[in-house]
Design an enzyme around this catalytic site. Structure first.
Site, mmCIF file in Angstrom:
data_model
loop_
_atom_site.group_PDB
_atom_site.id
_atom_site.type_symbol
_atom_site.label_atom_id
_atom_site.label_comp_id
_atom_site.label_asym_id
_atom_site.label_seq_id
_atom_site.Cartn_x
_atom_site.Cartn_y
_atom_site.Cartn_z
ATOM 1 N N HIS A 168 1.064 -1.073 -0.069
ATOM 2 C CA HIS A 168 -0.079 0.135 0.102
ATOM 3 C C HIS A 168 0.929 1.304 -0.105
ATOM 4 O O HIS A 168 1.694 1.681 0.907
ATOM 5 C CB HIS A 168 -0.824 0.020 1.210
ATOM 6 C CG HIS A 168 -2.046 -1.030 1.053
ATOM 7 N ND1 HIS A 168 -2.778 -1.582 2.309
ATOM 8 C CD2 HIS A 168 -2.904 -1.294 0.170
ATOM 9 C CE1 HIS A 168 -3.368 -2.211 2.094
ATOM 10 N NE2 HIS A 168 -3.636 -2.247 0.723
ATOM 11 N N TYR A 211 3.648 0.259 4.963
ATOM 12 C CA TYR A 211 4.276 -1.011 5.716
ATOM 13 C C TYR A 211 3.491 -2.101 5.306
ATOM 14 O O TYR A 211 3.053 -2.513 6.579
ATOM 15 C CB TYR A 211 4.332 -0.407 7.166
ATOM 16 C CG TYR A 211 4.756 1.102 7.328
ATOM 17 C CD1 TYR A 211 6.048 1.610 6.925
ATOM 18 C CD2 TYR A 211 3.961 1.984 8.211
ATOM 19 C CE1 TYR A 211 6.173 2.972 7.336
ATOM 20 C CE2 TYR A 211 4.178 3.123 8.446
ATOM 21 C CZ TYR A 211 5.464 3.554 8.003
ATOM 22 O OH TYR A 211 5.896 5.017 8.380
ATOM 23 N N HIS A 212 3.106 -2.292 4.216
ATOM 24 C CA HIS A 212 2.033 -3.370 4.153
ATOM 25 C C HIS A 212 2.603 -4.498 3.097
ATOM 26 O O HIS A 212 1.603 -4.869 2.279
ATOM 27 C CB HIS A 212 0.779 -2.975 3.839
ATOM 28 C CG HIS A 212 -0.088 -2.252 4.836
ATOM 29 N ND1 HIS A 212 -1.206 -1.698 4.595
ATOM 30 C CD2 HIS A 212 0.308 -2.257 6.448
ATOM 31 C CE1 HIS A 212 -1.629 -1.213 5.900
ATOM 32 N NE2 HIS A 212 -0.558 -1.499 6.899
ATOM 33 N N PRO A 213 3.775 -5.075 2.967
ATOM 34 C CA PRO A 213 4.215 -5.813 1.639
ATOM 35 C C PRO A 213 3.464 -7.379 2.005
ATOM 36 O O PRO A 213 3.351 -7.727 3.182
ATOM 37 C CB PRO A 213 5.489 -5.967 2.124
ATOM 38 C CG PRO A 213 5.907 -5.642 3.712
ATOM 39 C CD PRO A 213 4.883 -4.711 3.992
#
Length: 533
Positions: A301, A468-470
């Site tokens: 994101h 911070y959403h891998p």
């Protein structure tokens, strides 16, 4: 339970070895060790979660670039002006759930339709929703924080002591036609706005380590190894038999489960010779299993913050004072209970019906460059929820101590930029509502204010950042899918006794924040593993 961080000699043997004590790994360690007849090892590269900033919600950004953070850097991004971008990831008990902004947002029911279409009904919304509920335990005012869940391990609360302007944000959303979700964000359709459901108990962070791991650590059949770097999975005759770490080999009678996250899990597979054969050889790794999808399909994101100068007092701008510290420690009240991202909204870029593709986050403080500014201001963060762009994790070297190469591939698909720009224009409208207009006086750098599309694109490329959403780098897929790393039961293809259970298995990213889905994946995986016995 024993907790060990010293260098040891020869391996001992467990039934299950779980690698990574993050959102999913804590769940797996707790659930698998409920069976007293099995021995479980949980292996974490970081240390114990004793840093006091972990408990203080406001201080999450202060944990970046510390011992609790892997502090990764991406490769230069052509779509972001050639910048190398900072990617923090948790490196302690609780993983990223110990350093994140505590937001509990499972996503939209539509997120799980492509999962089910790809691998079957095990991963439909109807199948996964009970696993969210199994983890949840709601606190606070249910009318403002949600009414979902029962008596699960993870406390979820509305903001304990929200800034007064957070209510004004919700009023502004109503002005532009967004409904307020008075039942919270845990239902099948979260289109609308709400205060943020938080992993907090009485104003303090409540991580996966707090909810799942801490109670399980009392069990004699669970051993938690901290400060222990896993170097590779040991594969013998096509079966995972344990892991090699800097303390020796930890053997697994039944299964090895990688829960090291969307960066760590594919990295470990590649270090173990599992991945794209040509890439492995180029990095100096002897291939053991050809699985070209390892590390591919990276999704994240992307966000950009609109920051405006304030005309009213901003308590969070001067939050970390001795008086506020004392109030937090004694009463669990005051600005230090804030996770900064106090309210959210989900909507579609085209204004039509259907699942949202954009999110807004309200922060009653200037938030930029992974931190706060002392100058009074307010932030609207715009988030691209359904990126079409895909990136990749690859090896930079054969040395397990070195970081992998992270290429998010931001804006490699033009449609992402078009949708993102519409979200930014929507945020400008929101700041111009009757509810928010009196609170602000003008733009605050790096936000340029209202500019033409060309200047807006330049701002996006120069200042856009990760939320911070891998996910997606060991994705699930059906038989015959050459890019699938795991099957519907999270078993790594071509290796017996090896699974991946974390955000890396997601076929597509969810329309929310990834801690809650990672917990769900851990819950779902624990049942799948126990069913295999």
């Amino acid at each position: 339970m024993s907790t060990e961080s010293r260098t040891r000699g020869p391996a001992e043997t467990f039934d299950y070895v779980v690698v990574g004590a993050g959102s999913a790994g804590c769940v797996l360690a707790a659930r698998l060790s409920e069976d007293p007849s099995v021995r479980v090892a949980l292996v974490e590269a970081g240390g114990r979660d004793t840093n006091p900033d972990i408990r203080t919600p406001y201080s999450f950004f202060k944990l970046m670039h510390t011992d609790e953070d892997w502090a990764f850097q991406s490769s230069p991004q052509p779509g972001m002006g050639g910048r190398e971008m900072f990617w923090p990831r948790g490196r302690t008990l609780g993983g990223s759930s110990s350093i994140n902004a505590q937001m509990w947002i499972p996503g939209h029911s539509e997120d799980y339709r492509p999962w089910a279409e790809s691998v079957g009904d095990l991963w439909s919304w109807e199948a996964v929703e009970p696993y969210f509920r199994r983890s949840e335990r709601w606190a606070g005012d249910p009318g403002r924080g949600g009414t979902y869940g029962t008596e699960g391990p993870l406390w979820i609360s509305p903001p304990r002591d929200p800034d007064p302007t957070t209510a004004r944000f919700l009023e502004a959303c109503a002005e532009v036609g967004l409904r307020e979700l008075t039942q919270g964000l845990g239902g099948p359709d979260h289109t609308g706005c709400a205060v943020t459901p938080l992993n907090q108990l009485r104003g303090a962070r409540w991580s996966a380590a707090d909810g799942y791991l801490r109670p399980a650590m009392e069990r004699p059949n669970l051993t938690v190894f901290t400060d222990t770097q896993v170097r590779r999975v040991v594969v013998e005759d096509g079966r995972a038999t344990g892991v090699e770490s800097d303390r020796g080999v930890l053997a697994a009678r039944r299964e090895v489960v990688l829960s090291a996250g969307a960066i760590g899990s594919p990295h470990l597979l590649m270090l173990s010779g599992i991945g794209d054969v040509d890439d492995l050889r180029a990095a100096g790794i002897s291939p053991t299993v050809e699985l070209p999808g390892v590390g591919r399909d990276l999704q994240d994101h992307l966000t950009l913050n609109l920051i405006m100068e304030a005309t009213v007092p901003v308590p969070l701008a001067d939050a970390d004072t001795p008086a506020n510290r004392a109030r937090f420690e004694e009463e669990r009240l005051g600005p230090l209970t804030s996770n900064i991202a106090e309210a959210v909204a989900f909507f579609r870029s085209d204004g039509g019906p259907g699942a949202p593709d954009l999110e807004l986050i309200w922060a009653p403080i200037p938030f930029t460059d992974h931190g706060t500014a002392a100058k009074p201001g307010f932030t609207l963060g715009v988030i691209l929820l359904q990126p079409e762009s895909r990136g990749r994790i690859t090896l930079s070297a054969a040395d397990p101590a070195g970081p992998p190469r992270i290429d998010p591939g931001y804006f490699s698909v033009d449609e992402d930029l078009r949708v993102f720009l519409s979200g930014l224009r929507f945020a400008e409208r929101l700041f111009d509502t009757a509810s928010l207009r009196p609170l602000v006086s003008g733009p605050m750098a790096p936000w340029p204010g209202t500019v033409d599309d060309a200047q807006l694109v330049k701002t996006v490329r120069e200042h856009g950042d990760t939320l911070y959403h891998p996910v997606g780098t060991c994705r699930m897929g059906p038989d015959g899918d050459p890019g699938a790393v795991v099957d519907e039961r999270l078993r790594v293809r071509g290796v017996r006794g090896l699974r991946v259970a974390d955000a890396s298995i997601m076929p597509t990213i969810t329309r929310g924040h990834t801690h809650a889905p990672a917990v769900m994946i851990g819950e779902r995986a624990s049942d799948l593993i126990r069913e295999a016995v």
